[in-house]
Write an enzyme that holds these catalytic residues in place. Structure first.
Site, PDB file in Angstrom:
ATOM      1  N   ASP A 189     -12.743 -33.935 -10.307  1.00  7.51           N
ATOM      2  CA  ASP A 189     -11.777 -33.701  -9.244  1.00  7.51           C
ATOM      3  C   ASP A 189     -10.390 -33.882  -9.862  1.00  7.51           C
ATOM      4  O   ASP A 189     -10.081 -34.976 -10.352  1.00  7.51           O
ATOM      5  CB  ASP A 189     -12.012 -34.711  -8.106  1.00  7.51           C
ATOM      6  CG  ASP A 189     -11.080 -34.467  -6.933  1.00  7.51           C
ATOM      7  OD1 ASP A 189      -9.936 -34.062  -7.171  1.00  7.51           O
ATOM      8  OD2 ASP A 189     -11.506 -34.711  -5.798  1.00  7.51           O
ATOM      9  N   TYR A 212      -1.960 -28.399  -2.586  1.00  9.50           N
ATOM     10  CA  TYR A 212      -0.801 -28.825  -1.788  1.00  9.50           C
ATOM     11  C   TYR A 212      -0.124 -30.079  -2.320  1.00  9.50           C
ATOM     12  O   TYR A 212       0.862 -30.524  -1.775  1.00  9.50           O
ATOM     13  CB  TYR A 212      -1.180 -29.006  -0.314  1.00  9.50           C
ATOM     14  CG  TYR A 212      -2.362 -29.921  -0.051  1.00  9.50           C
ATOM     15  CD1 TYR A 212      -2.231 -31.297  -0.139  1.00  9.50           C
ATOM     16  CD2 TYR A 212      -3.607 -29.392   0.287  1.00  9.50           C
ATOM     17  CE1 TYR A 212      -3.305 -32.132   0.096  1.00  9.50           C
ATOM     18  CE2 TYR A 212      -4.696 -30.221   0.524  1.00  9.50           C
ATOM     19  CZ  TYR A 212      -4.538 -31.585   0.422  1.00  9.50           C
ATOM     20  OH  TYR A 212      -5.603 -32.406   0.648  1.00  9.50           O
ATOM     21  N   LYS A 213      -0.665 -30.678  -3.384  1.00 12.07           N
ATOM     22  CA  LYS A 213      -0.023 -31.871  -3.960  1.00 12.07           C
ATOM     23  C   LYS A 213       1.009 -31.399  -4.987  1.00 12.07           C
ATOM     24  O   LYS A 213       1.973 -30.754  -4.615  1.00 12.07           O
ATOM     25  CB  LYS A 213      -1.088 -32.811  -4.501  1.00 12.07           C
ATOM     26  CG  LYS A 213      -1.901 -33.427  -3.346  1.00 12.07           C
ATOM     27  CD  LYS A 213      -3.086 -34.259  -3.779  1.00 12.07           C
ATOM     28  CE  LYS A 213      -3.814 -34.779  -2.536  1.00 12.07           C
ATOM     29  NZ  LYS A 213      -5.172 -35.234  -2.818  1.00 12.07           N
ATOM     30  N   ARG A 356       2.817 -46.430  -3.113  1.00 15.65           N
ATOM     31  CA  ARG A 356       2.681 -45.358  -4.112  1.00 15.65           C
ATOM     32  C   ARG A 356       3.986 -44.580  -4.252  1.00 15.65           C
ATOM     33  O   ARG A 356       4.633 -44.247  -3.255  1.00 15.65           O
ATOM     34  CB  ARG A 356       1.607 -44.347  -3.690  1.00 15.65           C
ATOM     35  CG  ARG A 356       0.219 -44.881  -3.541  1.00 15.65           C
ATOM     36  CD  ARG A 356      -0.799 -43.733  -3.521  1.00 15.65           C
ATOM     37  NE  ARG A 356      -0.505 -42.715  -2.513  1.00 15.65           N
ATOM     38  CZ  ARG A 356      -1.206 -41.603  -2.355  1.00 15.65           C
ATOM     39  NH1 ARG A 356      -2.240 -41.350  -3.154  1.00 15.65           N
ATOM     40  NH2 ARG A 356      -0.898 -40.740  -1.412  1.00 15.65           N
TER      41      ARG A 356
HETATM   42  C1  LIG Z   1      -6.102 -35.127  -1.804  1.00 15.05           C
HETATM   43  C2  LIG Z   1      -7.516 -35.261  -2.224  1.00 15.05           C
HETATM   44  C3  LIG Z   1      -8.538 -34.618  -1.511  1.00 15.05           C
HETATM   45  C4  LIG Z   1      -8.211 -33.816  -0.290  1.00 15.05           C
HETATM   46  O1  LIG Z   1      -9.309 -33.217   0.276  1.00 15.05           O
HETATM   47  P1  LIG Z   1      -9.110 -32.139   1.435  1.00 15.05           P
HETATM   48  O2  LIG Z   1     -10.446 -31.669   1.729  1.00 15.05           O
HETATM   49  O3  LIG Z   1      -8.179 -31.088   0.883  1.00 15.05           O
HETATM   50  O4  LIG Z   1      -8.447 -32.835   2.591  1.00 15.05           O
HETATM   51  C5  LIG Z   1      -9.835 -34.755  -1.974  1.00 15.05           C
HETATM   52  N1  LIG Z   1     -10.117 -35.480  -3.068  1.00 15.05           N
HETATM   53  C6  LIG Z   1      -9.152 -36.117  -3.771  1.00 15.05           C
HETATM   54  C7  LIG Z   1      -9.515 -36.910  -4.992  1.00 15.05           C
HETATM   55  C8  LIG Z   1      -7.831 -36.035  -3.353  1.00 15.05           C
HETATM   56  O5  LIG Z   1      -6.877 -36.670  -4.038  1.00 15.05           O
END
Ligand SMILES: *Cc1c(COP(=O)(O)O)cnc(C)c1O
Length: 397
Positions: A189, A212-213, A356
């Site tokens: 991930d 989106y990050k 953070r």
């Molecule tokens: C931000 C994030 C998500 C977000 O999941 P969504 O299904 O897009 O809400 C998932 N896993 C990690 C490790 C994240 O940092």
């Protein structure tokens, strides 16, 4: 390090021109780009174009004439270089939660002789929740925490390259080879590393991440799924929707998977969100990622130096061992963050006690870091966070 020295570093910054490509409110130092990236200036026009020129004028013809139908793959090809992947290896759509489910389920079907899923309880909870749901559906699977060690009997290992809470960064190549040497499949991930540093998942079996990050594609932007080409023929998409069918418009009663990574598409693409993603990728195409990582290390190190021991550092002190984020622990972290935001410095808070600060190198400069640290020290020194109104909780922290 005084403010003038920081301004000089900003003036000499090879990435400085990118800041003008973002819309940032005056008087705000935005250190939450690791949660929701800032708005690229070009995005509004790109979204307007999709709404008015494509949807408004072409109507349903937009699926053909404006490339909407191909978006999961065309966006995947554009995104691929950011994760060390090649064309035809990445599909975009849905959410990271769904991509986790698809990747882990596909990995389990490739290793049917094993019944253990290794995950990290400290990982962002949705990854873990999705695995729990999947294991519950399949029955007869053990979900094991990575801290319990040993991959020998694991079918699949799912880990985040950068920890969302502490910013700690894992060594992707070495863990990937350990996991694979033990006969398990590796799913990475990269939500908190993509766009913050050079990412290379090309040895992994699968990888997932969101846009989106640090990638700045906007709230609710689609996620991505990388599938190593060695699995393209055999990997199965358990979410066997019509867009992953070999011939969606044949409307056959039976599911036949498409060739290649397209079989991991599910349903109709979120066309308006793809428009914002495309605008963000227009920026990324011009970004030298080595400069991003170098600046990220410089910014986080500067912040750590300036804050000193006023707060307990939760992130690794060694910049090579962290992402583009610095976290601190404070028992009253919530009101401290509220007081800070009130003074224009935006970070966020993660329960129970984590503050953070994310440093997006495209739009955060050295003087911003200086101002953020100075304000934080003032909030702490003067106890400004003790005001009663900062203790009341808002829905999103
Ligand atoms: C931000 C994030 C998500 C977000 O999941 P969504 O299904 O897009 O809400 C998932 N896993 C990690 C490790 C994240 O940092």
């Amino acid at each position: 390090m005084n403010r003038d020295r920081c301004l000089a570093l900003d003036a000499a910054d090879p990435l400085r021109a990118f800041k003008d490509e973002f819309v940032l409110p005056k008087g705000v130092v935005y250190l939450v780009g690791n949660s929701l990236g800032a708005l690229p200036r070009r995005t509004a026009e790109r979204v307007r174009q999709t709404v008015e020129d494509e949807w408004g004028k072409e109507l349903v013809g937009g699926w053909n004439h404006s490339g909407w139908y191909a978006q999961p793959l065309t966006a995947g090809d554009r995104l691929a270089p950011l994760i060390g992947a090649g064309p035809g290896q990445v599909v975009v759509g849905n959410t990271t939660s769904i991509a986790v489910y698809q990747a882990v389920a596909a990995a389990l079907r490739l290793r049917q002789d094993r019944r253990v899923i290794v995950s990290d309880v400290r990982n962002f909870p949705t990854d873990h929740y999705m695995i729990q749901g999947l294991a519950g559906l399949l029955g007869d699977y053990e979900v094991r925490d990575v801290s319990e060690g040993g991959f020998e009997d694991a079918a699949v290992v799912l880990l985040a390259e950068v920890d969302y809470r502490t910013g700690a960064r894992l060594d992707v190549p070495s863990i990937t080879s350990q996991v694979q040497a033990a006969g398990a499949l590796m799913v990475w991930d990269v939500c908190h590393s993509v766009g913050a540093m050079e990412v290379d998942v090309s040895q992994a079996d699968f990888a997932v991440g969101c846009t989106y990050k640090y990638l700045n594609a906007g709230p609710g932007a689609p996620a991505f799924l990388y599938v190593n080409p060695r699995h393209h023929a055999a990997a199965e998409n358990v979410l066997s929707g019509w867009n992953g069918h070999a011939e969606p418009f044949a409307f056959e009663p039976g599911y036949r998977p498409a060739e290649g990574v397209r079989r991991f598409a599910v349903g109709t693409p979120h066309v308006l969100s793809f428009a914002a993603l495309e605008a963000a990728l227009d920026v990324w195409e011009r970004v030298p990622m080595d400069a991003v990582r170098a600046k990220s290390i410089a910014l986080t190190s500067l912040f750590v130096d300036l804050v000193g021991d006023a707060l307990e550092l939760a992130s690794p002190a060694d910049p090579a061992a962290r992402g583009s984020q610095v976290s601190y622990l404070h028992p009253d972290g919530y009101p401290v963050m509220r007081a800070l935001i009130d003074r224009g410095v935006h970070g966020d808070f993660r329960a129970p006690d984590v503050l953070r600060f994310g440093f997006a190198p495209l739009y955060i400069g050295y003087a911003d870091v200086h101002d953020a640290a100075t304000t934080l020290l003032e909030v702490l020194d003067k106890g400004l966070w003790r005001e009663e109104r900062y203790a009341r909780r808002l829905a999103v922290t």
